[in-house]
Design an enzyme around this catalytic site. Structure first.
Site, PDB file in Angstrom:
ATOM      1  N   GLN A  88      -4.649  -3.976  -2.483  1.00  0.00           N
ATOM      2  CA  GLN A  88      -4.128  -2.940  -3.391  1.00  0.00           C
ATOM      3  C   GLN A  88      -3.989  -3.411  -4.828  1.00  0.00           C
ATOM      4  O   GLN A  88      -3.825  -2.593  -5.732  1.00  0.00           O
ATOM      5  CB  GLN A  88      -2.750  -2.446  -2.889  1.00  0.00           C
ATOM      6  CG  GLN A  88      -2.815  -1.609  -1.625  1.00  0.00           C
ATOM      7  CD  GLN A  88      -3.435  -0.226  -1.839  1.00  0.00           C
ATOM      8  OE1 GLN A  88      -3.551   0.275  -2.962  1.00  0.00           O
ATOM      9  NE2 GLN A  88      -3.853   0.404  -0.759  1.00  0.00           N
ATOM     10  N   SER A  96     -10.924  -5.352  -0.812  1.00  0.00           N
ATOM     11  CA  SER A  96     -11.682  -4.240  -0.232  1.00  0.00           C
ATOM     12  C   SER A  96     -12.323  -3.427  -1.349  1.00  0.00           C
ATOM     13  O   SER A  96     -11.738  -3.255  -2.413  1.00  0.00           O
ATOM     14  CB  SER A  96     -10.758  -3.349   0.590  1.00  0.00           C
ATOM     15  OG  SER A  96     -11.474  -2.221   1.045  1.00  0.00           O
ATOM     16  N   THR A 152     -26.864  -9.785   8.918  1.00  0.00           N
ATOM     17  CA  THR A 152     -27.653  -9.411   7.742  1.00  0.00           C
ATOM     18  C   THR A 152     -26.758  -8.687   6.741  1.00  0.00           C
ATOM     19  O   THR A 152     -26.010  -7.777   7.108  1.00  0.00           O
ATOM     20  CB  THR A 152     -28.840  -8.519   8.157  1.00  0.00           C
ATOM     21  OG1 THR A 152     -29.629  -9.267   9.077  1.00  0.00           O
ATOM     22  CG2 THR A 152     -29.676  -8.109   6.957  1.00  0.00           C
ATOM     23  N   HIS A 185     -13.436  -0.097  -1.233  1.00  0.00           N
ATOM     24  CA  HIS A 185     -13.213   1.355  -1.379  1.00  0.00           C
ATOM     25  C   HIS A 185     -11.866   1.715  -1.990  1.00  0.00           C
ATOM     26  O   HIS A 185     -11.572   2.881  -2.202  1.00  0.00           O
ATOM     27  CB  HIS A 185     -13.420   2.076  -0.032  1.00  0.00           C
ATOM     28  CG  HIS A 185     -12.330   1.877   0.969  1.00  0.00           C
ATOM     29  ND1 HIS A 185     -11.378   2.826   1.215  1.00  0.00           N
ATOM     30  CD2 HIS A 185     -12.039   0.848   1.792  1.00  0.00           C
ATOM     31  CE1 HIS A 185     -10.556   2.395   2.169  1.00  0.00           C
ATOM     32  NE2 HIS A 185     -10.942   1.196   2.525  1.00  0.00           N
ATOM     33  N   ASN A 239       0.798  -1.219   0.000  1.00  0.00           N
ATOM     34  CA  ASN A 239       0.000   0.000   0.000  1.00  0.00           C
ATOM     35  C   ASN A 239       0.835   1.276   0.000  1.00  0.00           C
ATOM     36  O   ASN A 239       0.367   2.313  -0.440  1.00  0.00           O
ATOM     37  CB  ASN A 239      -0.969   0.005   1.179  1.00  0.00           C
ATOM     38  CG  ASN A 239      -0.324  -0.475   2.453  1.00  0.00           C
ATOM     39  OD1 ASN A 239       0.166  -1.615   2.534  1.00  0.00           O
ATOM     40  ND2 ASN A 239      -0.286   0.378   3.456  1.00  0.00           N
ATOM     41  N   CYS A 278      -3.026   5.137   7.224  1.00  0.00           N
ATOM     42  CA  CYS A 278      -3.258   4.673   8.589  1.00  0.00           C
ATOM     43  C   CYS A 278      -2.210   5.172   9.558  1.00  0.00           C
ATOM     44  O   CYS A 278      -2.477   5.380  10.721  1.00  0.00           O
ATOM     45  CB  CYS A 278      -3.277   3.163   8.634  1.00  0.00           C
ATOM     46  SG  CYS A 278      -4.203   2.440   7.297  1.00  0.00           S
TER      47      CYS A 278
HETATM   48  C1  LIG Z   1      -6.681  -0.513   2.771  1.00  0.00           C
HETATM   49  C2  LIG Z   1      -5.994  -1.790   3.022  1.00  0.00           C
HETATM   50  C3  LIG Z   1      -6.486  -2.741   3.913  1.00  0.00           C
HETATM   51  C4  LIG Z   1      -7.713  -2.475   4.761  1.00  0.00           C
HETATM   52  O1  LIG Z   1      -8.872  -2.461   4.007  1.00  0.00           O
HETATM   53  P1  LIG Z   1     -10.188  -1.735   4.633  1.00  0.00           P
HETATM   54  O2  LIG Z   1     -11.261  -2.095   3.662  1.00  0.00           O
HETATM   55  O3  LIG Z   1      -9.883  -0.279   4.662  1.00  0.00           O
HETATM   56  O4  LIG Z   1     -10.417  -2.321   5.976  1.00  0.00           O
HETATM   57  C5  LIG Z   1      -5.813  -3.923   4.042  1.00  0.00           C
HETATM   58  N1  LIG Z   1      -4.705  -4.181   3.346  1.00  0.00           N
HETATM   59  C6  LIG Z   1      -4.189  -3.304   2.463  1.00  0.00           C
HETATM   60  C7  LIG Z   1      -2.962  -3.645   1.699  1.00  0.00           C
HETATM   61  C8  LIG Z   1      -4.800  -2.074   2.276  1.00  0.00           C
HETATM   62  O5  LIG Z   1      -4.276  -1.192   1.431  1.00  0.00           O
END
Ligand SMILES: *Cc1c(COP(=O)(O)O)cnc(C)c1O
Length: 400
Positions: A177, A197, A235, A199, A149, A323
């Site tokens: 990523q 993920s 749910t 987002h 990341n 983070c």
């Molecule tokens: C953003 C990220 C996560 C966490 O994902 P979330 O959906 O924000 O909890 C885990 N691993 C990596 C490599 C990320 O970049």
């Protein structure tokens, strides 16, 4: 405003949002109910499951929806540790994992597990021989991320998967990523568990998925009503799931186009910065790198000051990862590359998105050049740096 922090999060695409909208109001049914409304919610979930499975070459029933990458990482690692802990207590991971993996491993260490953190080379990539050497009788899990990341480096997951398979060890890959940015094929890489993920790929926040290869058994973290085949009760977040599905579909359709487009912008950004800004360097491997990641290091620069000045010029990037950037702690990822604290604090991540253009690159490079030289004028470190490089130049000169 120029947004270059897409590795922290990305905006929801309009098509994704539009796909989600009906599931808040008209189609609000609980997928567990048997009548019409519930059935259409259930159908929407099935479709999303297909869309996600297709993106990573998985089977439909190998996808379980979670609340995001963090939950998927926790589920994979704790789930295997608690299920197979009587067969062995050794887990292999790397020094550059996301906190969702790293802190989970630290927690398991307190619970009596042994964790090996593989180092990375200067380029941010592990040495496969280190992995081979770390494996022992007691090893139950290898957890190595696909792409990092912070520095965007891509690990050799096909080789890792092959080694895991030969040794009969479960392989978990945090692909948050990489999924949707570069090809990910769980079959080709022999992956048992993979975290996704939403987002980070233009989907909504708070939703994600885990791939669990058929036959792989893990302990559950969340008990309850038995949704998601009992693996993850609660749910379902129907609009979120629909959004993730749509984002996955778009990512798959646009994958080749985006790789080409983003690589071009990335390379222009790297070339121009390294050419125009003295004492600037690229962190992480140049080749094995996400098409949307650059991470620079500027001698004698304080990253926080850099970020604030860029933001004052409407450019949003990040130091360290999203983070950890709030805490003024040196990034452990950059430290694993062998960089010292000063170098780490002078580092800047810019993560590109499909909205960025080559014109953005020119604006960013112009601004960076100005901001970096301005900050250096005020920096006592920069005087030292200049004197040192002058001495270096002189010694080079005299040795000829
Ligand atoms: C953003 C990220 C996560 C966490 O994902 P979330 O959906 O924000 O909890 C885990 N691993 C990596 C490599 C990320 O970049």
């Amino acid at each position: 405003m120029i947004y270059m922090d897409n590795s922290a999060t990305s905006p929801v695409k309009e098509e994704v949002f539009n796909a989600m909208v009906p599931y808040f109001m008209e189609e609000f049914g609980n997928p567990s109910t048997l009548y019409g409304l519930g059935r259409s919610a259930k159908k929407a979930i099935s479709e999303a499951r297909e869309q996600v499975a297709k993106l990573i070459n998985a089977e439909v029933d190998e996808i379980i929806f979670t609340s995001g990458g963090t939950e998927s990482d926790n589920m994979a690692i704790k789930g295997i540790a608690f299920k197979n802990g009587n067969e062995g207590k050794h887990i292999i991971t790397t020094e550059i994992e996301h906190p969702a993996v790293k802190d989970t491993c630290e927690y398991l260490k307190e619970k009596g597990f042994k964790i090996t953190y593989l180092p990375v080379k200067e380029n941010g990539i592990i040495d496969i021989d280190d992995l081979k050497e770390a494996i022992c009788e007691d090893t139950i899990l290898i957890s190595v991320m696909h792409a990092n990341n912070e520095i965007g480096t891509i690990q050799p997951i096909e080789e890792i998967g092959q080694i895991a398979k030969e040794n009969n060890i479960i392989f978990h890959c945090d692909a948050v990523q990489s999924v949707g940015k570069i090809p990910v094929d769980v079959k080709k890489a022999n992956i048992d568990l993979l975290s996704i993920s939403s987002h980070k790929i233009y989907g909504p926040k708070g939703i994600g998925a885990i791939f669990i290869k058929k036959g792989v058994k893990l302990d559950r973290l969340i008990h309850g009503g038995g949704q998601e085949r009992g693996i993850r009760s609660g749910t379902e977040n129907v609009p979120g799931i629909v959004g993730l599905g749509k984002a996955a579909e778009i990512a798959r359709e646009d994958l080749d186009k985006n790789i080409q487009y983003l690589s071009e912008i990335r390379d222009a950004l790297i070339d121009k910065v390294l050419e125009r800004i003295p004492e600037s360097y690229l962190n992480g491997d140049r080749e094995n790198r996400l098409p949307n990641n650059v991470n620079f290091r500027f001698a004698a620069i304080e990253g926080e000051g850099l970020i604030l000045r860029l933001a004052a010029n409407d450019i949003n990037g990040a130091t360290g990862s999203a983070c950890s950037s709030k805490k003024l702690k040196a990034s452990y990822v950059l430290s694993a590359l062998g960089l010292d604290d000063a170098d780490i604090h002078g580092s800047l991540r810019l993560s590109l998105g499909t909205e960025n253009t080559l014109e953005d690159v020119d604006v960013v490079v112009d601004t960076l050049e100005e901001v970096v030289s301005g900050l250096r004028l005020m920096s006592p470190l920069w005087d030292d740096e200049k004197n040192e490089s002058m001495e270096l130049d002189e010694s080079k000169f005299t040795s000829h």
